[in-house]
Design an enzyme around this catalytic site. Structure first.
Site, PDB file in Angstrom:
ATOM      1  N   CYS A 136       9.057 -12.941 -17.681  1.00 21.72           N
ATOM      2  CA  CYS A 136      10.166 -12.188 -18.275  1.00 21.72           C
ATOM      3  C   CYS A 136      11.434 -13.035 -18.348  1.00 21.72           C
ATOM      4  O   CYS A 136      12.085 -13.101 -19.399  1.00 21.72           O
ATOM      5  CB  CYS A 136      10.412 -10.900 -17.503  1.00 21.72           C
ATOM      6  SG  CYS A 136      10.478 -11.096 -15.713  1.00 21.72           S
TER       7      CYS A 136
HETATM    8  N1  LIG Z   1       7.294  -6.189 -13.692  1.00 18.95           N
HETATM    9  C1  LIG Z   1       7.683  -7.019 -14.638  1.00 18.95           C
HETATM   10  O1  LIG Z   1       8.805  -6.883 -15.170  1.00 18.95           O
HETATM   11  C2  LIG Z   1       6.772  -8.125 -15.114  1.00 18.95           C
HETATM   12  C3  LIG Z   1       7.193  -8.889 -16.208  1.00 18.95           C
HETATM   13  C4  LIG Z   1       6.365  -9.944 -16.654  1.00 18.95           C
HETATM   14  C5  LIG Z   1       5.180 -10.202 -16.002  1.00 18.95           C
HETATM   15  N2  LIG Z   1       4.802  -9.461 -14.920  1.00 18.95           N
HETATM   16  C6  LIG Z   1       3.546  -9.802 -14.264  1.00 18.95           C
HETATM   17  O2  LIG Z   1       2.614  -8.770 -14.497  1.00 18.95           O
HETATM   18  C7  LIG Z   1       1.726  -8.671 -13.379  1.00 18.95           C
HETATM   19  C8  LIG Z   1       1.768  -7.235 -12.854  1.00 18.95           C
HETATM   20  O3  LIG Z   1       3.119  -6.990 -12.486  1.00 18.95           O
HETATM   21  P1  LIG Z   1       3.651  -5.549 -12.110  1.00 18.95           P
HETATM   22  O4  LIG Z   1       5.124  -5.602 -12.161  1.00 18.95           O
HETATM   23  O5  LIG Z   1       2.923  -4.533 -12.894  1.00 18.95           O
HETATM   24  O6  LIG Z   1       3.200  -5.486 -10.582  1.00 18.95           O
HETATM   25  P2  LIG Z   1       2.822  -4.208  -9.729  1.00 18.95           P
HETATM   26  O7  LIG Z   1       3.531  -3.027 -10.265  1.00 18.95           O
HETATM   27  O8  LIG Z   1       3.080  -4.586  -8.315  1.00 18.95           O
HETATM   28  O9  LIG Z   1       1.264  -4.064  -9.976  1.00 18.95           O
HETATM   29  C9  LIG Z   1       0.357  -5.097  -9.628  1.00 18.95           C
HETATM   30  C10 LIG Z   1      -1.010  -4.518  -9.308  1.00 18.95           C
HETATM   31  O10 LIG Z   1      -0.977  -3.816  -8.072  1.00 18.95           O
HETATM   32  C11 LIG Z   1      -1.657  -2.580  -8.192  1.00 18.95           C
HETATM   33  N3  LIG Z   1      -0.622  -1.571  -7.882  1.00 18.95           N
HETATM   34  C12 LIG Z   1       0.619  -1.566  -8.273  1.00 18.95           C
HETATM   35  N4  LIG Z   1       1.310  -0.544  -7.802  1.00 18.95           N
HETATM   36  C13 LIG Z   1       0.529   0.138  -7.085  1.00 18.95           C
HETATM   37  C14 LIG Z   1       0.697   1.298  -6.335  1.00 18.95           C
HETATM   38  N5  LIG Z   1       1.854   1.948  -6.243  1.00 18.95           N
HETATM   39  N6  LIG Z   1      -0.362   1.745  -5.722  1.00 18.95           N
HETATM   40  C15 LIG Z   1      -1.476   1.061  -5.816  1.00 18.95           C
HETATM   41  N7  LIG Z   1      -1.689  -0.063  -6.485  1.00 18.95           N
HETATM   42  C16 LIG Z   1      -0.701  -0.517  -7.120  1.00 18.95           C
HETATM   43  C17 LIG Z   1      -2.165  -2.446  -9.599  1.00 18.95           C
HETATM   44  O11 LIG Z   1      -3.551  -2.712  -9.626  1.00 18.95           O
HETATM   45  P3  LIG Z   1      -4.634  -1.523  -9.811  1.00 18.95           P
HETATM   46  O12 LIG Z   1      -4.215  -0.709 -10.985  1.00 18.95           O
HETATM   47  O13 LIG Z   1      -5.911  -2.268 -10.000  1.00 18.95           O
HETATM   48  O14 LIG Z   1      -4.619  -0.749  -8.536  1.00 18.95           O
HETATM   49  C18 LIG Z   1      -1.465  -3.548 -10.342  1.00 18.95           C
HETATM   50  O15 LIG Z   1      -2.249  -4.286 -11.203  1.00 18.95           O
HETATM   51  C19 LIG Z   1       2.224  -9.650 -12.316  1.00 18.95           C
HETATM   52  O16 LIG Z   1       1.434 -10.786 -12.325  1.00 18.95           O
HETATM   53  C20 LIG Z   1       3.649  -9.937 -12.759  1.00 18.95           C
HETATM   54  O17 LIG Z   1       4.073 -11.225 -12.387  1.00 18.95           O
HETATM   55  C21 LIG Z   1       5.565  -8.422 -14.487  1.00 18.95           C
END
Ligand SMILES: NC(=O)c1ccc[n+]([C@@H]2O[C@H](COP(=O)([O-])OP(=O)(O)OC[C@H]3O[C@@H](n4cnc5c(N)ncnc54)[C@H](OP(=O)(O)O)[C@@H]3O)[C@@H](O)[C@H]2O)c1
Length: 317
Positions: A136
């Site tokens: 991002c």
């Molecule tokens: N957030 C941003 O702004 C952003 C921007 C660009 C790139 N990214 C990238 O995208 C990827 C995912 O990021 P994210 O922000 O979506 O991370 P996240 O919300 O922490 O989610 C990551 C993983 O953890 C599990 N998860 C998340 N929240 C959960 C909860 N409350 N309870 C249970 N499991 C949970 C999910 O897998 P399951 O569904 O399999 O359980 C999910 O795929 C990362 O590699 C990050 O670097 C993020």
């Protein structure tokens, strides 16, 4: 219709990608992958999801489905370990496949880069089916600076992101008690998006991210010395883009205008005291910084309309 599956739907990036796929005229969602929600109905993630959607399956099960495109919304380690199925477009929203240099990839992600192409459609259109979606912060910095490459020897980038950039999982550093009414620099001089920006620009950058007490949105202020006319170069680069808007003179980007959208805004200024060029980019970390860009990359790879499925219109307050 092209068939799509999403892995990691329970995370913020996964949920936003799901939103874009559901609104996409050419994508049909056939599998909702989530290890934490497997076996539960779609409404377990968000009550706005209705009964016509398939129930969640494990990420491994979703990856076995016969689809045209897979969106990987997993953490870096899970994305690095993922074995892409042959003949399927895979858009990886994590960082594991972004760095092309072996030593840099190993240092920042503990993995080898593999045969993935970096996809930022306005600047570096993806080639081939395995696409590394940019970070991002990197997206904002590159939109601001890549049209100037060749005329700059480096850049200083001061960036700020809303707390959803840290993901949905609870951490002390993103707890409301740490974030609200606060502004915190983090990973100062040592953030993994700095080598990613430098790789694509061809020059090193000094990058400092900050955590803003807002839910979503990201703003990068970039300082460069250049003999080029930055406004001309940026307007040439994005004149035809439905996603990236170069604002008129004296108009600055605004977080509120891009929050909840897949658009990006760029403002160009000259510092009256030093003559430095200041390019500012605002976008939504979950939109153009993640899910929106992932769908743009899928559109390129599947030869669909470039802006299909994106959230772009409106003049929301
Ligand atoms: N957030 C941003 O702004 C952003 C921007 C660009 C790139 N990214 C990238 O995208 C990827 C995912 O990021 P994210 O922000 O979506 O991370 P996240 O919300 O922490 O989610 C990551 C993983 O953890 C599990 N998860 C998340 N929240 C959960 C909860 N409350 N309870 C249970 N499991 C949970 C999910 O897998 P399951 O569904 O399999 O359980 C999910 O795929 C990362 O590699 C990050 O670097 C993020």
């Amino acid at each position: 219709m092209q068939r799509a599956a999403i892995l990691g739907c329970a995370g913020y990036a996964g949920q936003e990608t799901l939103d874009r796929v559901l609104g996409h005229p050419e994508l049909e969602l056939v599998a909702l992958g989530s290890d934490s929600l497997a076996g539960r109905p779609a409404g377990a993630l968000d009550p706005r999801l209705n009964g016509s959607l398939p129930a969640f399956v494990t990420n491994a099960e979703a990856a076995r489905r016969d689809v045209d495109v897979l969106f990987l919304c997993l953490d870096n380690a899970a994305a690095a370990a993922f074995e892409p199925p042959a003949g399927t477009v895979v858009v990886d929203l994590a960082g594991a496949h972004r760095l092309t240099d072996d030593a840099a990839a190993s240092m920042w992600y503990g993995t080898a880069p593999g045969a993935w192409s970096y996809g930022l459609p306005e600047l570096f259109p993806p080639e081939g089916p395995l696409i590394a979606n940019p970070g991002c912060y990197a997206t904002a910095a590159l939109l601001a600076l890549a049209p100037l490459r060749g005329s700059i020897a480096g850049a200083v980038i001061d960036a700020k992101s809303g707390v959803s950039g840290a993901g949905r999982s609870l951490k002390a550093s993103s707890h409301a008690g740490s974030v609200l009414e606060n502004l915190t620099p983090y990973a100062v001089g040592a953030h993994r998006h700095a080598p990613e920006i430098g790789q694509q620009l061809g020059v090193p950058v000094c990058f400092v991210p900050h955590l803003l007490p807002v839910r979503r949105g990201l703003l990068a202020t970039c300082y460069v010395q250049t003999g080029a006319d930055a406004r001309v170069l940026l307007e040439e680069a994005y004149g035809e883009s439905p996603v990236v808007r170069v604002l008129p003179e004296e108009v600055a980007p605004d977080l509120a205008r891009v929050q909840g959208t897949d658009a990006a805004e760029i403002g160009v200024f000259t510092d009256g005291e030093t003559g430095m060029t200041i390019v500012i980019c605002a976008l939504d970390n979950l939109g153009k910084g993640a899910a929106g860009q992932a769908v743009q990359n899928a559109n390129v790879a599947l030869e669909l309309e470039p802006a299909a499925g994106l959230r772009l219109s409106g003049v929301l307050v």
